[in-house]
Design a protein around this motif. Structure first.
Motif, PDB file in Angstrom:
ATOM      1  N   THR A  53     -21.465   2.031 -11.606  1.00 42.82           N
ATOM      2  CA  THR A  53     -23.269   2.114 -12.814  1.00 42.82           C
ATOM      3  C   THR A  53     -24.239   3.101 -12.799  1.00 42.82           C
ATOM      4  O   THR A  53     -24.177   4.189 -14.002  1.00 42.82           O
ATOM      5  CB  THR A  53     -24.354   1.372 -12.107  1.00 42.82           C
ATOM      6  OG1 THR A  53     -23.380  -0.004 -12.656  1.00 42.82           O
ATOM      7  CG2 THR A  53     -25.204   1.490 -12.880  1.00 42.82           C
ATOM      8  N   THR A  54     -23.755   4.797 -11.205  1.00 43.71           N
ATOM      9  CA  THR A  54     -24.477   5.457 -11.116  1.00 43.71           C
ATOM     10  C   THR A  54     -23.685   6.151 -12.366  1.00 43.71           C
ATOM     11  O   THR A  54     -24.035   7.538 -12.717  1.00 43.71           O
ATOM     12  CB  THR A  54     -24.443   5.661  -9.637  1.00 43.71           C
ATOM     13  OG1 THR A  54     -25.425   5.420  -9.104  1.00 43.71           O
ATOM     14  CG2 THR A  54     -25.223   7.447  -9.024  1.00 43.71           C
ATOM     15  N   ARG A  57     -23.686   6.284 -15.280  1.00 41.77           N
ATOM     16  CA  ARG A  57     -24.984   6.961 -16.090  1.00 41.77           C
ATOM     17  C   ARG A  57     -25.188   8.728 -15.631  1.00 41.77           C
ATOM     18  O   ARG A  57     -25.918   9.410 -16.455  1.00 41.77           O
ATOM     19  CB  ARG A  57     -26.477   6.289 -14.731  1.00 41.77           C
ATOM     20  CG  ARG A  57     -27.596   7.335 -15.468  1.00 41.77           C
ATOM     21  CD  ARG A  57     -28.752   6.451 -15.144  1.00 41.77           C
ATOM     22  NE  ARG A  57     -28.434   6.380 -13.191  1.00 41.77           N
ATOM     23  CZ  ARG A  57     -28.249   5.770 -12.196  1.00 41.77           C
ATOM     24  NH1 ARG A  57     -28.385   4.782 -12.616  1.00 41.77           N
ATOM     25  NH2 ARG A  57     -28.304   5.946 -10.862  1.00 41.77           N
ATOM     26  N   GLU A  58     -24.375   9.176 -14.584  1.00 38.00           N
ATOM     27  CA  GLU A  58     -24.622  10.983 -14.839  1.00 38.00           C
ATOM     28  C   GLU A  58     -23.707  11.178 -15.589  1.00 38.00           C
ATOM     29  O   GLU A  58     -23.944  12.221 -16.405  1.00 38.00           O
ATOM     30  CB  GLU A  58     -23.955  11.262 -13.639  1.00 38.00           C
ATOM     31  CG  GLU A  58     -25.099  10.899 -12.401  1.00 38.00           C
ATOM     32  CD  GLU A  58     -24.439  10.898 -10.767  1.00 38.00           C
ATOM     33  OE1 GLU A  58     -25.402  11.025  -9.825  1.00 38.00           O
ATOM     34  OE2 GLU A  58     -22.657  11.126 -10.357  1.00 38.00           O
ATOM     35  N   GLU A  60     -23.260   9.679 -18.656  1.00 37.13           N
ATOM     36  CA  GLU A  60     -23.546  10.034 -19.734  1.00 37.13           C
ATOM     37  C   GLU A  60     -24.606  11.059 -19.871  1.00 37.13           C
ATOM     38  O   GLU A  60     -25.072  11.599 -20.946  1.00 37.13           O
ATOM     39  CB  GLU A  60     -24.291   8.808 -20.090  1.00 37.13           C
ATOM     40  CG  GLU A  60     -24.648   8.391 -21.441  1.00 37.13           C
ATOM     41  CD  GLU A  60     -25.456   6.702 -21.773  1.00 37.13           C
ATOM     42  OE1 GLU A  60     -25.981   6.642 -22.557  1.00 37.13           O
ATOM     43  OE2 GLU A  60     -25.724   6.588 -20.749  1.00 37.13           O
ATOM     44  N   GLN A  61     -25.445  10.937 -19.380  1.00 33.92           N
ATOM     45  CA  GLN A  61     -27.188  12.085 -19.070  1.00 33.92           C
ATOM     46  C   GLN A  61     -26.208  13.406 -18.801  1.00 33.92           C
ATOM     47  O   GLN A  61     -26.713  14.727 -20.307  1.00 33.92           O
ATOM     48  CB  GLN A  61     -27.584  12.082 -17.729  1.00 33.92           C
ATOM     49  CG  GLN A  61     -27.916  10.681 -18.073  1.00 33.92           C
ATOM     50  CD  GLN A  61     -28.809  11.103 -15.754  1.00 33.92           C
ATOM     51  OE1 GLN A  61     -28.195  11.753 -15.431  1.00 33.92           O
ATOM     52  NE2 GLN A  61     -29.470   9.801 -15.674  1.00 33.92           N
ATOM     53  N   TYR A  79     -18.161   1.990 -23.335  1.00 32.22           N
ATOM     54  CA  TYR A  79     -18.606   3.629 -23.568  1.00 32.22           C
ATOM     55  C   TYR A  79     -17.435   4.016 -23.394  1.00 32.22           C
ATOM     56  O   TYR A  79     -16.019   3.836 -23.745  1.00 32.22           O
ATOM     57  CB  TYR A  79     -18.086   3.717 -21.625  1.00 32.22           C
ATOM     58  CG  TYR A  79     -19.198   3.345 -20.728  1.00 32.22           C
ATOM     59  CD1 TYR A  79     -20.654   3.579 -20.933  1.00 32.22           C
ATOM     60  CD2 TYR A  79     -19.844   1.348 -20.292  1.00 32.22           C
ATOM     61  CE1 TYR A  79     -21.489   2.438 -19.788  1.00 32.22           C
ATOM     62  CE2 TYR A  79     -20.516   0.829 -19.800  1.00 32.22           C
ATOM     63  CZ  TYR A  79     -21.422   1.544 -19.913  1.00 32.22           C
ATOM     64  OH  TYR A  79     -22.747   1.544 -19.249  1.00 32.22           O
TER      65      TYR A  79
END
Length: 226
Positions: A53-54, A57-58, A60-61, A79
């Motif tokens: 999950t982390t 998210r990273e 994607e950022q 994704y």
């Protein structure tokens, strides 16, 4: 992200984005095709859900990947790599070829996944050897991947292709040696380490077109594995 090298350098920035554990393999799997969270998790045995999950998210950022609405029945979220993230594909292929030079067989505890097999086929492809468009389906242990190739063109995917394959290969424990040219197609079939559904000549062409050599210092008789 925890890695910050304090340098105004493209390589340092790339390492900041991709240097965290599992990040490269997530990008590798998405370079084969968009995935749901569940599929990514299942394709990366050993990654904790919280870490995945982390990492997602990273990435994607950093605009390496994005979330899309799935068009398939059931909907949900996929994704997928962005255009910026897709620029990593040839870099991943080069890295994969570089690492594979010293891989003759899996080490204890290592597995082959469908996405890693598909990425390996993409990295191994040598254009111009296959003339007529041909779709290969390769089963190697629990992993399955396909490659549609012809001339300069190549498309790969994990699991089973939508169309019927022209050639089906059931790989034995030394598929890597076949792709390295250390095991001849004839010997692979004769020994029963590999079977093919299709003309025997197609296996010769496959072995030539999907070729990644081993370093001369690597023994071809290392522990067996796909």
């Amino acid at each position: 992200m925890t890695k910050d090298y304090g340098q105004f350098c493209g390589l340092a920035r790339a390492a900041r984005v991709l240097g965290e554990r599992w990040a490269l393999l997530i990008v590798r799997d998405l370079s084969v095709g968009p995935r749901r969270f569940k599929d990514i998790h299942e394709g990366l045995p050993g990654v904790p859900t919280s870490v995945l999950t982390t990492r997602l998210r990273e990435l994607e950022q950093m605009e390496v990947l994005e979330r899309r609405a799935a068009e398939q029945p059931g909907g949900g979220v996929l994704y997928a790599l962005t255009a910026y993230g897709a620029e990593l594909t040839p870099i991943l292929d080069r890295l994969g070829r570089w690492g594979a030079q010293r891989m003759s067989a899996p080490e204890p505890g290592e597995i082959l996944t469908s996405s890693s097999l598909a990425a390996a086929l993409r990295a191994a492809y040598r254009p111009g050897i296959i003339s007529a468009p041909t779709t290969y389906l390769i089963h190697a242990g629990a992993a399955s991947a396909w490659a549609s190739a012809g001339g300069e063109d190549l498309d790969v995917g994990a699991d089973i292709p939508v169309c019927d394959p022209d050639v089906v290969i059931h790989a034995g424990p030394r598929l890597r040696l076949l792709l390295a040219g250390r095991l001849s197609p004839e010997d692979a079939v004769t020994s029963g380490e590999l079977t093919i559904e299709g003309p025997a000549a197609d296996l010769e062409v496959f072995a030539q077109a999907f070729h990644v050599p081993l370093a001369l210092t690597v023994s071809p008789t290392a522990s067996e594995g796909p």
